[in-house]
Design a protein around this motif. Structure first.
Motif, PDB file in Angstrom:
ATOM      1  N   PRO A  50      48.960  36.695  42.764  1.00 32.91           N
ATOM      2  CA  PRO A  50      49.105  36.263  44.348  1.00 32.91           C
ATOM      3  C   PRO A  50      48.249  36.454  45.467  1.00 32.91           C
ATOM      4  O   PRO A  50      48.273  35.721  46.496  1.00 32.91           O
ATOM      5  N   LYS A  51      47.650  37.418  45.274  1.00 31.42           N
ATOM      6  CA  LYS A  51      46.548  37.969  46.441  1.00 31.42           C
ATOM      7  C   LYS A  51      45.342  37.385  46.095  1.00 31.42           C
ATOM      8  O   LYS A  51      44.320  37.649  46.917  1.00 31.42           O
ATOM      9  N   ALA A  52      44.998  36.639  45.173  1.00 30.15           N
ATOM     10  CA  ALA A  52      43.599  36.193  44.581  1.00 30.15           C
ATOM     11  C   ALA A  52      43.267  35.057  45.778  1.00 30.15           C
ATOM     12  O   ALA A  52      43.719  34.524  46.300  1.00 30.15           O
ATOM     13  N   ILE A  53      41.818  35.338  46.030  1.00 33.18           N
ATOM     14  CA  ILE A  53      41.183  34.679  47.141  1.00 33.18           C
ATOM     15  C   ILE A  53      40.398  33.489  46.360  1.00 33.18           C
ATOM     16  O   ILE A  53      39.481  33.851  45.374  1.00 33.18           O
ATOM     17  N   LYS A  54      40.246  32.049  47.046  1.00 28.40           N
ATOM     18  CA  LYS A  54      39.692  31.028  46.457  1.00 28.40           C
ATOM     19  C   LYS A  54      38.284  31.340  47.120  1.00 28.40           C
ATOM     20  O   LYS A  54      38.202  31.366  48.263  1.00 28.40           O
ATOM     21  N   ILE A  55      37.282  31.581  46.429  1.00 30.83           N
ATOM     22  CA  ILE A  55      36.088  31.401  47.040  1.00 30.83           C
ATOM     23  C   ILE A  55      35.052  30.204  47.014  1.00 30.83           C
ATOM     24  O   ILE A  55      34.889  29.701  45.621  1.00 30.83           O
ATOM     25  N   LYS A  56      34.672  29.739  48.121  1.00 32.60           N
ATOM     26  CA  LYS A  56      33.900  28.459  48.020  1.00 32.60           C
ATOM     27  C   LYS A  56      32.633  28.687  47.736  1.00 32.60           C
ATOM     28  O   LYS A  56      31.999  29.513  48.098  1.00 32.60           O
ATOM     29  N   GLY A  57      31.774  27.673  47.188  1.00 38.40           N
ATOM     30  CA  GLY A  57      30.193  28.028  47.111  1.00 38.40           C
ATOM     31  C   GLY A  57      29.977  28.322  45.714  1.00 38.40           C
ATOM     32  O   GLY A  57      30.694  28.519  44.776  1.00 38.40           O
ATOM     33  N   ASP A  58      28.673  28.851  45.643  1.00 35.49           N
ATOM     34  CA  ASP A  58      28.289  29.010  44.271  1.00 35.49           C
ATOM     35  C   ASP A  58      28.436  30.616  44.000  1.00 35.49           C
ATOM     36  O   ASP A  58      28.413  31.305  44.727  1.00 35.49           O
ATOM     37  N   PRO A  59      29.056  30.729  42.505  1.00 30.87           N
ATOM     38  CA  PRO A  59      29.316  32.149  42.181  1.00 30.87           C
ATOM     39  C   PRO A  59      27.923  33.111  42.082  1.00 30.87           C
ATOM     40  O   PRO A  59      27.024  32.430  42.034  1.00 30.87           O
ATOM     41  N   PRO A  60      27.988  34.397  42.227  1.00 35.40           N
ATOM     42  CA  PRO A  60      27.012  35.003  42.072  1.00 35.40           C
ATOM     43  C   PRO A  60      26.281  34.916  40.631  1.00 35.40           C
ATOM     44  O   PRO A  60      27.005  34.628  39.673  1.00 35.40           O
ATOM     45  N   GLU A  61      25.162  35.398  40.479  1.00 39.25           N
ATOM     46  CA  GLU A  61      24.462  35.169  39.172  1.00 39.25           C
ATOM     47  C   GLU A  61      25.286  36.267  38.114  1.00 39.25           C
ATOM     48  O   GLU A  61      25.794  37.272  38.448  1.00 39.25           O
ATOM     49  N   GLY A  62      25.331  35.515  36.976  1.00 42.52           N
ATOM     50  CA  GLY A  62      25.859  36.275  35.851  1.00 42.52           C
ATOM     51  C   GLY A  62      27.342  35.890  35.488  1.00 42.52           C
ATOM     52  O   GLY A  62      27.837  36.122  34.593  1.00 42.52           O
ATOM     53  N   ILE A  63      28.052  35.049  36.526  1.00 45.51           N
ATOM     54  CA  ILE A  63      29.466  34.352  36.229  1.00 45.51           C
ATOM     55  C   ILE A  63      29.092  33.236  35.626  1.00 45.51           C
ATOM     56  O   ILE A  63      28.194  32.137  35.943  1.00 45.51           O
ATOM     57  N   ASP A  64      29.690  32.745  34.439  1.00 45.43           N
ATOM     58  CA  ASP A  64      29.433  31.694  33.530  1.00 45.43           C
ATOM     59  C   ASP A  64      30.160  30.730  34.150  1.00 45.43           C
ATOM     60  O   ASP A  64      31.256  30.578  34.237  1.00 45.43           O
ATOM     61  N   THR A  65      29.471  29.662  34.290  1.00 43.57           N
ATOM     62  CA  THR A  65      30.046  28.526  35.074  1.00 43.57           C
ATOM     63  C   THR A  65      29.981  27.012  34.070  1.00 43.57           C
ATOM     64  O   THR A  65      30.539  26.122  34.355  1.00 43.57           O
ATOM     65  N   ASP A  66      30.044  27.755  32.756  1.00 45.07           N
ATOM     66  CA  ASP A  66      30.359  26.722  31.661  1.00 45.07           C
ATOM     67  C   ASP A  66      32.024  26.288  31.538  1.00 45.07           C
ATOM     68  O   ASP A  66      32.392  25.234  31.016  1.00 45.07           O
ATOM     69  N   TYR A  67      32.754  26.990  32.342  1.00 39.18           N
ATOM     70  CA  TYR A  67      34.257  26.745  32.378  1.00 39.18           C
ATOM     71  C   TYR A  67      34.427  26.280  33.567  1.00 39.18           C
ATOM     72  O   TYR A  67      34.078  26.057  34.771  1.00 39.18           O
ATOM     73  N   ASP A  68      35.700  25.686  33.704  1.00 36.88           N
ATOM     74  CA  ASP A  68      36.485  24.983  34.997  1.00 36.88           C
ATOM     75  C   ASP A  68      36.457  26.055  35.939  1.00 36.88           C
ATOM     76  O   ASP A  68      36.351  25.738  37.167  1.00 36.88           O
ATOM     77  N   ILE A  69      37.087  27.182  35.744  1.00 37.68           N
ATOM     78  CA  ILE A  69      37.471  28.158  36.618  1.00 37.68           C
ATOM     79  C   ILE A  69      37.104  29.496  36.231  1.00 37.68           C
ATOM     80  O   ILE A  69      37.198  29.865  35.165  1.00 37.68           O
ATOM     81  N   SER A  70      36.412  30.570  37.160  1.00 39.96           N
ATOM     82  CA  SER A  70      36.344  32.008  36.679  1.00 39.96           C
ATOM     83  C   SER A  70      37.134  32.677  37.672  1.00 39.96           C
ATOM     84  O   SER A  70      37.299  32.504  38.767  1.00 39.96           O
ATOM     85  N   ILE A  71      37.703  33.623  37.132  1.00 33.53           N
ATOM     86  CA  ILE A  71      38.526  34.730  37.725  1.00 33.53           C
ATOM     87  C   ILE A  71      37.819  36.025  37.844  1.00 33.53           C
ATOM     88  O   ILE A  71      37.706  36.495  36.688  1.00 33.53           O
ATOM     89  N   VAL A  72      37.868  36.729  38.723  1.00 33.09           N
ATOM     90  CA  VAL A  72      37.308  38.422  38.799  1.00 33.09           C
ATOM     91  C   VAL A  72      38.376  39.107  39.364  1.00 33.09           C
ATOM     92  O   VAL A  72      38.889  38.870  40.457  1.00 33.09           O
TER      93      VAL A  72
END
Length: 67
Positions: A36-58
């Motif tokens: 519930p406290k997750a923040i949606k980050i707009k823009g490109d993720p930092p290097e190392g986050i795999d963008t082959d998927y629709d969504i990444s959660i940290v």
């Protein structure tokens, strides 16, 4: 479906990135149920986050405070 460790382990806040916006509204609703406290980050993720998927959660340190 894929999971791995984040690029670092000191994220304070749980956040997520949308890599492809098509058909993600329902997925975002589910994210908010589990994080519930997750923040949606707009823009490109930092290097190392795999963008082959629709969504990444940290998952941040605040996750343990959710429950």
């Amino acid at each position: 479906q894929y999971y791995a460790n984040a690029d670092k382990k000191d994220y304070e806040n749980t956040h997520y990135y949308i890599h492809r916006a098509e058909n993600t509204r329902e997925t975002e609703e589910v994210i908010k149920l589990f994080f519930p406290k997750a923040i949606k980050i707009k823009g490109d993720p930092p290097e190392g986050i795999d963008t082959d998927y629709d969504i990444s959660i940290v998952v941040g340190k605040d996750y343990k405070d959710e429950f």
